[in-house]
Design a protein around this motif. Structure first.
Motif, PDB file in Angstrom:
ATOM      1  N   LEU A   1      -5.959   5.882   1.319  1.00 22.85           N
ATOM      2  CA  LEU A   1      -6.270   4.787   2.232  1.00 22.85           C
ATOM      3  C   LEU A   1      -5.222   4.689   3.339  1.00 22.85           C
ATOM      4  O   LEU A   1      -5.565   4.518   4.508  1.00 22.85           O
ATOM      5  CB  LEU A   1      -6.384   3.460   1.477  1.00 22.85           C
ATOM      6  CG  LEU A   1      -6.696   2.232   2.326  1.00 22.85           C
ATOM      7  CD1 LEU A   1      -8.002   2.412   3.109  1.00 22.85           C
ATOM      8  CD2 LEU A   1      -6.771   0.987   1.444  1.00 22.85           C
TER       9      LEU A   1
ATOM     10  N   SER B   1      -0.940   7.200  -0.190  1.00 25.19           N
ATOM     11  CA  SER B   1      -2.316   7.005  -0.661  1.00 25.19           C
ATOM     12  C   SER B   1      -3.342   7.510   0.349  1.00 25.19           C
ATOM     13  O   SER B   1      -3.067   7.626   1.547  1.00 25.19           O
ATOM     14  CB  SER B   1      -2.577   5.526  -0.942  1.00 25.19           C
ATOM     15  OG  SER B   1      -2.628   4.812   0.275  1.00 25.19           O
TER      16      SER B   1
ATOM     17  N   GLU C   1      -8.021   0.087  -2.568  1.00 25.47           N
ATOM     18  CA  GLU C   1      -8.143   1.536  -2.481  1.00 25.47           C
ATOM     19  C   GLU C   1      -9.209   2.076  -3.433  1.00 25.47           C
ATOM     20  O   GLU C   1      -9.905   3.049  -3.118  1.00 25.47           O
ATOM     21  CB  GLU C   1      -6.815   2.215  -2.739  1.00 25.47           C
ATOM     22  CG  GLU C   1      -6.911   3.706  -2.482  1.00 25.47           C
ATOM     23  CD  GLU C   1      -5.575   4.377  -2.219  1.00 25.47           C
ATOM     24  OE1 GLU C   1      -5.612   5.462  -1.601  1.00 25.47           O
ATOM     25  OE2 GLU C   1      -4.544   3.838  -2.619  1.00 25.47           O
TER      26      GLU C   1
ATOM     27  N   LEU D   1       0.865  -1.176   0.000  1.00 28.05           N
ATOM     28  CA  LEU D   1       0.000   0.000   0.000  1.00 28.05           C
ATOM     29  C   LEU D   1       0.903   1.227   0.000  1.00 28.05           C
ATOM     30  O   LEU D   1       1.790   1.354   0.847  1.00 28.05           O
ATOM     31  CB  LEU D   1      -0.901  -0.008   1.235  1.00 28.05           C
ATOM     32  CG  LEU D   1      -1.810   1.198   1.431  1.00 28.05           C
ATOM     33  CD1 LEU D   1      -2.806   1.323   0.272  1.00 28.05           C
ATOM     34  CD2 LEU D   1      -2.549   1.099   2.755  1.00 28.05           C
TER      35      LEU D   1
END
Length: 192
Positions: free
Chosen positions: A94, A92, A189, A88
């Motif tokens: 998220l 981002s 996401e 991830l």
């Protein structure tokens, strides 16, 4: 219009999950699609016949949520897996929400794993409550008990025995580690 099962055979060869386990899991998923269609048809027939006050109608209506959610949760589960995972991105949206709501990614991960190793069968879901813009890891008992109303499932992990027993026996944590290494974070996401 009937629901059609989606083809997830592209997941065959996913590291850590055998072909036998995946094919068995796909077959189980296809059963949920079949039963969702069957129940929708039977409920429509009973409605057309004016038989909505019958025990049969009531029980089929209750069962519909089980089959439908079984279908959808499996689709979300298979679709958040990939043979070419990447981490991830720390930049981002998220990742920022995880840090805000859990304190750090590591805290989120510890909570997600803890829920996944709880005794029982079900699902562990990272979900987003859009109204409050909050993330939660939740345990879904069965398919139709424990959903947060209005929350969007972002990351879905199946922890019914059929998802891991063939390959890992009772070592659910080993399956969870394989799952966590196979997440398609871009897909997760995109659900946000």
């Amino acid at each position: 219009m009937d629901y059609a099962p989606k083809d997830y055979t592209s997941l065959l060869g996913l590291p850590g999950l055998s072909e036998n386990l995946l094919k068995t899991h796909f077959t189980l998923y296809q059963g949920y699609v079949t039963n969702t269609n069957k129940l929708a048809m039977l409920l429509a027939e009973l409605l057309a016949q004016g038989k909505t006050a019958t025990p049969e109608y009531a029980e089929l209506s209750r069962r519909f949520g089980w089959e439908f959610n079984g279908m959808r949760l499996h689709e979300l589960y298979f679709e958040n897996l990939t043979k070419t995972p990447s981490a991830l991105a720390s930049s981002s949206a998220l990742s920022a929400k995880i840090a805000r709501d859990f304190g750090a990614f590591e805290n989120w991960l510890a909570d997600f794993k803890a829920k996944g190793t709880m005794r029982g069968i079900g699902w562990v879901i990272l979900c987003h409550d859009k109204t409050a813009d909050r993330l939660f890891n939740v345990w879904i008992n069965e398919h139709d008990v424990g959903h947060l109303a209005g929350a969007t499932p972002l990351l879905v992990m199946d922890v019914f025995e059929h998802a891991f027993l063939v390959d890992y026996g009772t070592k659910r944590i080993d399956y969870i580690e394989v799952f966590l290494k196979s997440i398609d974070w871009a897909k997760v996401e995109a659900r946000l």
